[in-house]
Design a protein around this motif. Structure first.
Motif, PDB file in Angstrom:
ATOM      1  N   HIS A 107       0.843  -1.190   0.000  1.00  0.00           N
ATOM      2  CA  HIS A 107       0.000   0.000   0.000  1.00  0.00           C
ATOM      3  C   HIS A 107       0.883   1.247   0.000  1.00  0.00           C
ATOM      4  O   HIS A 107       2.065   1.176   0.365  1.00  0.00           O
ATOM      5  N   THR A 109       1.205   3.618   2.086  1.00  0.00           N
ATOM      6  CA  THR A 109       1.843   3.832   3.382  1.00  0.00           C
ATOM      7  C   THR A 109       3.118   3.014   3.517  1.00  0.00           C
ATOM      8  O   THR A 109       4.138   3.494   4.033  1.00  0.00           O
ATOM      9  N   ASN A 194      -6.420  -6.091  -2.600  1.00  0.00           N
ATOM     10  CA  ASN A 194      -5.485  -5.061  -3.011  1.00  0.00           C
ATOM     11  C   ASN A 194      -4.408  -4.868  -1.939  1.00  0.00           C
ATOM     12  O   ASN A 194      -4.706  -4.672  -0.765  1.00  0.00           O
ATOM     13  N   GLY A 195      -3.155  -4.947  -2.366  1.00  0.00           N
ATOM     14  CA  GLY A 195      -2.051  -4.770  -1.436  1.00  0.00           C
ATOM     15  C   GLY A 195      -1.496  -6.050  -0.865  1.00  0.00           C
ATOM     16  O   GLY A 195      -0.410  -6.044  -0.268  1.00  0.00           O
TER      17      GLY A 195
END
Length: 297
Positions: A107, A109, A194-195
């Motif tokens: 992600h 972050t 996702n991620g």
């Protein structure tokens, strides 16, 4: 959980860092972004006696494009964050595959803190950047108190989370060669969310000749074995017109699935992973071939 006890070192220069590693080897671990290492420390999957924090080594926080007589290379230093590489305009213009693959890494972050070189040095079989380096035939630079050496990507990763780096060596940079000629690239993967780590990921490179027909095709896979797997897929697509809807792309996907040998795990069966490899390979090859037609040479 919390990590077991360790001695903390925070060198200010590369020379100081390699001296510390020489002193504490083999009981030391290098901390850069920490997005992989810190969770392993907390779960006590890693328990080094010494932690060498290299975040003060700002001399290694670079992304640059080198040009050696027309042979271009994107060089990434050990303190460049994923996001630095992802958003570097010169690196993207020279090698769009980097940004495309990086956008599938975890992600934003995580990418804001994690380092591209650290990801490659971690050698996770699901790691995208080590696979990109292998696909392009890149190199890894390692430095120790004994000197500096360069290792080919194919020889650097030796197993799951295992590399040919010695315990006293610091990975200082990696170099991604920019493909020459009329060459297109593509990255695609499928994850449960996702991620998440990819169930199967594939990066491809397609080169066209002067007649705009395919002369070479190569692919690399993640989550399909203990190390990134690079396959030559030229035979099924050689001579193909990138704009034609021929069966060569699907044949290359089937060939890749036949050559790969993934394992069953809690996320997917080996058979499902092979099916994904076939489908994703075909898609990626079509995309890369189309992009190759748009390359100015």
């Amino acid at each position: 959980m919390k990590p077991s006890g360790f001695a903390y070192h925070r060198p200010s220069t590369v020379a100081e860092a390699v001296d510390v590693l020489a002193e504490v080897s083999p009981a030391g671990k290098v901390l850069a972004g920490g997005q992989s290492l810190v969770p392993m420390l907390n779960m006590r999957l890693a328990a080094p006696a010494h932690l060498v924090d290299v975040n003060r080594l700002t001399e290694l926080a670079y992304v640059r494009v080198d040009d050696d007589g027309g042979r271009r290379t994107v060089v990434v230093g050990a303190l460049a964050r994923h996001t630095d590489v992802e958003h570097d305009a010169a690196a993207h213009a020279a090698l769009p595959l980097l940004r495309e693959a990086l956008r599938t890494v975890a992600h934003p972050t995580i990418r804001n803190r994690g380092t591209t070189v650290g990801s490659i040095a971690h050698a996770d079989p699901s790691g995208e950047m080590g696979a990109v380096l292998a696909l392009l035939g890149g190199t890894v630079e390692l430095r120790s108190a004994r000197g500096t050496r360069t290792v080919a990507a194919a020889e650097f990763t030796t197993g799951p989370m295992e590399t040919s780096a010695a315990p006293d060596e610091l990975v200082t940079s990696v170099a991604f060669p920019v493909p020459e000629g009329r060459t297109g690239t593509a990255w695609t993967e499928l994850a449960r969310r996702n991620g998440d780590y990819a169930v199967c990921g594939v990066g491809v490179l397609v080169r066209l000749g002067d007649d705009h027909r395919v002369v070479a095709a190569r692919a690399v896979y993640v989550s399909m074995g203990p190390v990134p797997t690079v396959l030559d897929l030229t035979e099924p697509v050689a001579g193909q017109d990138p704009r034609a809807d021929d069966d060569g792309w699907a044949a290359a996907g089937r060939l890749a699935a036949w050559r790969l040998d993934p394992d069953d795990d809690i996320h997917a069966t080996a058979g499902y992973r092979r099916q994904l490899a076939a489908v994703l390979t075909e898609r990626a090859l079509r995309t890369a071939a189309r992009r190759a037609t748009e390359v100015a040479v």
